[in-house]
Write a protein that holds these residues in place. Structure first.
Motif, PDB file in Angstrom:
ATOM      1  N   LYS A 121       0.820  -1.292   0.141  1.00  0.00           N
ATOM      2  CA  LYS A 121       0.021   0.112   0.021  1.00  0.00           C
ATOM      3  C   LYS A 121       0.973   1.415   0.144  1.00  0.00           C
ATOM      4  CE  LYS A 121      -3.873   2.190   2.593  1.00  0.00           C
ATOM      5  NZ  LYS A 121      -4.876   2.251   3.399  1.00  0.00           N
ATOM      6  N   ASP A 122       1.866   1.410   0.639  1.00  0.00           N
ATOM      7  CA  ASP A 122       2.622   2.575   0.789  1.00  0.00           C
ATOM      8  C   ASP A 122       3.498   2.717  -0.319  1.00  0.00           C
ATOM      9  OD1 ASP A 122       1.702   3.294   3.432  1.00  0.00           O
ATOM     10  OD2 ASP A 122       3.437   2.307   4.418  1.00  0.00           O
ATOM     11  N   VAL A 123       3.971   1.566  -0.955  1.00  0.00           N
ATOM     12  CA  VAL A 123       4.679   1.908  -2.099  1.00  0.00           C
ATOM     13  C   VAL A 123       3.753   2.401  -3.289  1.00  0.00           C
ATOM     14  CG1 VAL A 123       5.827   0.454  -4.013  1.00  0.00           C
ATOM     15  CG2 VAL A 123       6.217   0.057  -1.757  1.00  0.00           C
ATOM     16  N   LEU A 124       2.593   1.760  -3.250  1.00  0.00           N
ATOM     17  CA  LEU A 124       1.326   2.159  -4.336  1.00  0.00           C
ATOM     18  C   LEU A 124       1.108   3.510  -4.333  1.00  0.00           C
ATOM     19  CD1 LEU A 124      -1.122  -0.827  -3.751  1.00  0.00           C
ATOM     20  CD2 LEU A 124       0.504  -0.129  -5.859  1.00  0.00           C
ATOM     21  N   LYS A 125       1.258   4.118  -2.629  1.00  0.00           N
ATOM     22  CA  LYS A 125       1.053   5.631  -2.631  1.00  0.00           C
ATOM     23  C   LYS A 125       2.145   6.293  -3.508  1.00  0.00           C
ATOM     24  CE  LYS A 125      -1.481   5.699   1.680  1.00  0.00           C
ATOM     25  NZ  LYS A 125      -1.294   6.020   3.082  1.00  0.00           N
ATOM     26  N   GLY A 126       3.235   5.822  -3.392  1.00  0.00           N
ATOM     27  CA  GLY A 126       4.240   6.784  -4.088  1.00  0.00           C
ATOM     28  C   GLY A 126       4.055   6.584  -5.619  1.00  0.00           C
ATOM     29  N   MET A 127       3.317   5.693  -6.119  1.00  0.00           N
ATOM     30  CA  MET A 127       3.018   5.583  -7.553  1.00  0.00           C
ATOM     31  C   MET A 127       1.816   6.158  -7.963  1.00  0.00           C
ATOM     32  SD  MET A 127       3.939   1.365  -7.760  1.00  0.00           S
ATOM     33  CE  MET A 127       3.643   1.411  -9.661  1.00  0.00           C
ATOM     34  N   ASN A 128       1.100   6.657  -7.013  1.00  0.00           N
ATOM     35  CA  ASN A 128      -0.258   7.262  -7.057  1.00  0.00           C
ATOM     36  C   ASN A 128      -1.314   6.404  -7.644  1.00  0.00           C
ATOM     37  OD1 ASN A 128      -1.934   9.637  -6.775  1.00  0.00           O
ATOM     38  ND2 ASN A 128      -1.647  10.040  -9.084  1.00  0.00           N
ATOM     39  N   VAL A 129      -1.134   5.224  -6.940  1.00  0.00           N
ATOM     40  CA  VAL A 129      -2.013   4.012  -7.358  1.00  0.00           C
ATOM     41  C   VAL A 129      -2.736   3.853  -5.990  1.00  0.00           C
ATOM     42  CG1 VAL A 129      -2.353   1.617  -7.876  1.00  0.00           C
ATOM     43  CG2 VAL A 129      -0.786   3.181  -9.011  1.00  0.00           C
ATOM     44  N   SER A 130      -4.095   3.695  -6.064  1.00  0.00           N
ATOM     45  CA  SER A 130      -4.775   3.354  -4.778  1.00  0.00           C
ATOM     46  C   SER A 130      -5.022   1.876  -4.776  1.00  0.00           C
ATOM     47  CB  SER A 130      -6.074   3.977  -4.907  1.00  0.00           C
ATOM     48  OG  SER A 130      -6.990   3.659  -5.686  1.00  0.00           O
ATOM     49  N   LEU A 131      -5.602   1.219  -3.591  1.00  0.00           N
ATOM     50  CA  LEU A 131      -5.823  -0.272  -3.599  1.00  0.00           C
ATOM     51  C   LEU A 131      -6.958  -0.343  -4.589  1.00  0.00           C
ATOM     52  CD1 LEU A 131      -5.734  -1.175   0.158  1.00  0.00           C
ATOM     53  CD2 LEU A 131      -4.216  -1.741  -1.509  1.00  0.00           C
ATOM     54  N   HIS A 132      -7.828   0.674  -4.655  1.00  0.00           N
ATOM     55  CA  HIS A 132      -9.102   0.538  -5.705  1.00  0.00           C
ATOM     56  C   HIS A 132      -8.481   0.333  -7.113  1.00  0.00           C
ATOM     57  CE1 HIS A 132     -12.320   2.815  -3.164  1.00  0.00           C
ATOM     58  NE2 HIS A 132     -12.327   1.043  -2.807  1.00  0.00           N
ATOM     59  N   GLY A 133      -7.249   1.192  -7.309  1.00  0.00           N
ATOM     60  CA  GLY A 133      -6.776   1.200  -8.538  1.00  0.00           C
ATOM     61  C   GLY A 133      -6.305  -0.195  -9.008  1.00  0.00           C
ATOM     62  N   LEU A 134      -6.031  -1.129  -8.082  1.00  0.00           N
ATOM     63  CA  LEU A 134      -5.684  -2.426  -8.599  1.00  0.00           C
ATOM     64  C   LEU A 134      -6.675  -3.378  -9.155  1.00  0.00           C
ATOM     65  CD1 LEU A 134      -3.112  -3.163  -5.114  1.00  0.00           C
ATOM     66  CD2 LEU A 134      -2.609  -2.586  -7.607  1.00  0.00           C
TER      67      LEU A 134
END
Length: 201
Positions: A121-134
């Protein structure tokens, strides 16, 4: 015959390679596209909305609360030895499941096509990707390819990198499962010991 059919299905999702997410993502990350397809087949059976909750890490309260939510929302699920596999009927349901698991801080759950774990989750935030985005299959595939490539950079071998993607190097049959799916996509003169990762390290 079956092998040739699956190969054609993989390579001809679209008339142009640029619109084929498997080829596009594979080329971007230096990973054999058929390997990405094989992993998604093992992980989600190509279902971009499937969510799997690690059953072994749940308290009884968490288990009960999860089952009540799923039953009240009439969301189909299967319980296996280690996971509760949730099959949302549409993206709105899947987003609701992700919101529930995230809000109540369920310790370990995997999302979408390539089953990306919430530990990222924290890595995804840095990529501007939410859990929903997955839940978007293109986004999910791109994130997964990045994770898989990092596993390969660390371990420098097909089997270790693929097992590491699944979370364990030792006592893990994951590489064998992926290889079985990959063999269905390879031509007769190919085998799964070929270079599955071809970007220059």
């Amino acid at each position: 015959m079956i092998r040739a059919f699956w190969l054609l299905m993989l390579l001809m999702f679209s008339a142009q390679a640029a619109t084929n997410m498997w080829i596009r993502t594979g080329e971007a990350y230096g990973i054999e596209p058929r390997l990405l397809y094989a992993i998604s087949k093992v992980e989600s059976n190509l279902d971009p909305l499937v969510i799997s909750v690690n059953y072994t890490k749940l308290t009884k309260i968490q288990r009960d609360k999860l089952y009540i939510m799923l039953q009240n929302s009439r969301i189909p699920y299967n319980t296996y030895t280690k996971v509760v596999e949730i099959h949302s009927r549409n993206s709105a349901q899947a987003k609701g499941v992700v919101d529930f698991l995230d809000y109540y801080r369920y310790p370990s759950f995997d999302i979408g096509l390539m089953q990306i774990n919430n530990m990222h989750k924290d890595v995804l935030k840095g990529m501007n990707v939410s859990l929903h985005g997955l839940l978007n299959e293109d986004t999910n595939l791109n994130v997964a390819a990045g994770i898989l490539w990092e596993c390969y950079k660390k371990h420098r071998s097909n089997d270790k990198a693929i097992n590491a993607y699944n979370g364990a190097l030792v006592g893990n049959s994951y590489y064998a499962k992926v290889s079985t799916e990959l063999q269905k996509l390879l031509l007769p003169h190919e085998n799964d010991s070929k270079r599955l990762f071809y970007r220059v390290l």
